[in-house]
Write a protein that holds these residues in place. Structure first.
Motif, PDB file in Angstrom:
ATOM      1  N   GLY A 156     -39.006  41.786  32.277  1.00  0.00           N
ATOM      2  CA  GLY A 156     -37.685  41.935  32.602  1.00  0.00           C
ATOM      3  C   GLY A 156     -37.078  40.461  31.957  1.00  0.00           C
ATOM      4  N   VAL A 158     -34.242  37.939  32.204  1.00  0.00           N
ATOM      5  CA  VAL A 158     -33.291  37.051  33.153  1.00  0.00           C
ATOM      6  C   VAL A 158     -32.259  36.250  32.404  1.00  0.00           C
ATOM      7  N   GLU A 159     -30.944  36.682  32.602  1.00  0.00           N
ATOM      8  CA  GLU A 159     -29.861  35.921  31.926  1.00  0.00           C
ATOM      9  C   GLU A 159     -29.235  35.137  32.969  1.00  0.00           C
ATOM     10  N   ASP A 160     -29.029  35.781  34.309  1.00  0.00           N
ATOM     11  CA  ASP A 160     -28.184  34.996  35.209  1.00  0.00           C
ATOM     12  C   ASP A 160     -29.198  34.751  36.269  1.00  0.00           C
ATOM     13  N   GLU A 162     -28.832  35.249  39.528  1.00  0.00           N
ATOM     14  CA  GLU A 162     -29.012  36.106  40.741  1.00  0.00           C
ATOM     15  C   GLU A 162     -30.077  37.251  40.302  1.00  0.00           C
ATOM     16  N   ASP A 163     -30.271  37.366  39.070  1.00  0.00           N
ATOM     17  CA  ASP A 163     -31.477  38.531  38.906  1.00  0.00           C
ATOM     18  C   ASP A 163     -33.077  37.775  38.548  1.00  0.00           C
ATOM     19  N   GLU A 165     -34.728  36.944  41.393  1.00  0.00           N
ATOM     20  CA  GLU A 165     -35.848  37.600  42.106  1.00  0.00           C
ATOM     21  C   GLU A 165     -36.283  38.880  42.090  1.00  0.00           C
ATOM     22  N   GLY A 166     -35.262  39.849  41.391  1.00  0.00           N
ATOM     23  CA  GLY A 166     -35.582  41.234  41.012  1.00  0.00           C
ATOM     24  C   GLY A 166     -36.688  41.198  39.952  1.00  0.00           C
ATOM     25  N   ALA A 167     -36.383  40.462  38.956  1.00  0.00           N
ATOM     26  CA  ALA A 167     -37.448  40.282  37.750  1.00  0.00           C
ATOM     27  C   ALA A 167     -38.853  39.835  38.220  1.00  0.00           C
ATOM     28  N   HIS A 170     -40.514  42.829  40.135  1.00  0.00           N
ATOM     29  CA  HIS A 170     -40.761  43.641  39.363  1.00  0.00           C
ATOM     30  C   HIS A 170     -42.147  43.409  38.573  1.00  0.00           C
TER      31      HIS A 170
END
Length: 394
Positions: A156, A158-160, A162-163, A165-167, A170
């Protein structure tokens, strides 16, 4: 007396290995949880077994009294083959720990840092909690990867903030080892650089551009030869031969992927196995010899001194992976007329009526093409990219 070879998988990506083993006269026992129809016809015996289960495959190897073991087109296949070879004294493989060093992203990054291999520097994590404490302090964009997954699984960008945790979640979900890496995202063009090592020297190269459209982390189109080959070959060959000397690598394929940015190649992956997407269908005519045959000789511990040393790449070749745009039941598959003039072979993994569960990672088929020049190749496959070859019911 006929010798027995244990081949760890027999899907479409392993057909070249099967042909090579047959040519060399082995009785072939294949394992795996699925088998290609052609593979099933060509092997002599098939055992339903997960080739990533090292102890299970070791037990089969002992029970069948095998003479050689042949890896497959998967990182877990090379782990197991190396492990079994080491345990029962079979030839052809680097030590198990060496294979882990090269194929596990965190181990490779540590090795690369110690020996000054050109690769983006990464941080490694063994828990989500640890990753979430450190990664928010990294400069974005970054890319987060499982250490032990392939074909783009679990990756994944990640540019921000907030993303993050999800990356992280995953990546951990896709790591059997429960380990991930995070590194700077490098903007540039991605390439493949497949070499054959003989006595720790590079004696052949197949280079290609890698393009990802539907899934940004799964290669969908490869074109040969790479457009940055001349700019990168000396650096990459020297880096590969340096690793071969440090690790005392055996003969055989050494492949890497790199991103060309800031005027130099950045190595992002390395591997010691045959490649996916039926890579050798095109590298064979490009170089004028059978890559699978010589890789099989190497992994069977056979003499490779007769290797047809050839650093030339002749012609312009490409494959296109046919993917669906959505999950469901395949209704039609239609190859565009503008592709037909260039196709010299094709292979279909799926057919009409089959179900697609993960459209971003399930190839329906492969189209193998030959062109007169690079401009023609890029115009047909890249500039005029088509994603409408497959329609789904309903």
């Amino acid at each position: 007396m006929t010798q027995t070879a244990l081949l760890l998988c027999a899907t479409h990506n392993d057909l070249g290995l099967i042909r090579a083993l047959k040519k060399l006269g082995y009785y072939i026992i294949a394992t795996g949880t699925k088998i290609d129809p052609l593979g099933h016809n060509w092997v002599d015996e098939w055992i339903l077994a997960d080739y990533s289960d090292k102890e299970k495959i070791l037990s089969i190897a002992k029970e069948k009294n095998i003479d050689v073991i042949c890896q497959c087109c998967n990182d877990f296949g090379i782990y197991t083959a190396s492990y079994v070879a080491e345990k029962i004294g079979l030839p052809g493989y680097d030590p198990y720990e060496t294979i882990l060093t090269l194929h596990n992203k965190d181990k490779f990054k540590a090795f690369a840092k110690e020996y000054d291999i050109v690769t983006p520097e990464a941080l490694y994590f063994t828990s989500e909690e640890e990753a979430m404490r450190v990664i928010p302090q990294m400069k974005l964009p970054i890319i987060v990867k499982p250490v032990d997954a392939s074909a783009g699984n679990g990756i994944g960008k990640v540019e921000d903030a907030e993303d993050i945790e999800g990356a992280v979640r995953h990546a951990f979900e896709n790591s059997r080892a429960s380990r991930i890496v995070a590194e700077p995202y490098i903007t540039g063009k991605q390439y493949g650089f497949c070499t054959f090592l003989l006595n720790k020297k590079v004696v052949a190269v197949a280079s290609n551009n890698e393009y990802s459209f539907e899934n940004p982390y799964r290669v969908e189109v490869d074109t040969w030869p790479a457009d940055k080959f001349e700019e990168c070959k000396d650096t990459l060959i020297s880096q590969i031969e340096k690793m071969a000397e440090i690790l005392n690598l055996n003969d055989g394929i050494f492949h890497l992927q790199y991103i060309y940015a800031d005027g130099k190649p950045w190595i992002i992956e390395v591997m010691r196995r045959v490649l996916g997407n039926m890579y050798s269908v095109l590298s064979n005519p490009l170089n004028g010899f059978d890559w699978d045959y010589w890789e099989t000789r190497a992994k069977c511990g056979l003499d490779c001194s007769g290797f047809p040393v050839n650093m030339e790449q002749k012609g312009f070749y490409a494959y296109k992976t046919v993917l669906a745009q959505e999950n469901g039941i395949i209704e039609t598959i239609k190859v565009p007329d503008e592709y037909r003039n260039f196709i010299f072979d094709e292979y279909w993994v799926k057919k009409t009526g089959d179900e697609i569960i993960n459209c971003l990672n399930e190839p329906i088929g492969f189209l193998f093409m030959m062109f007169r020049n690079r401009a023609e190749m890029e115009d047909v496959l890249i500039t005029n990219y088509r994603c409408d070859l497959v329609t789904m019911k309903g």
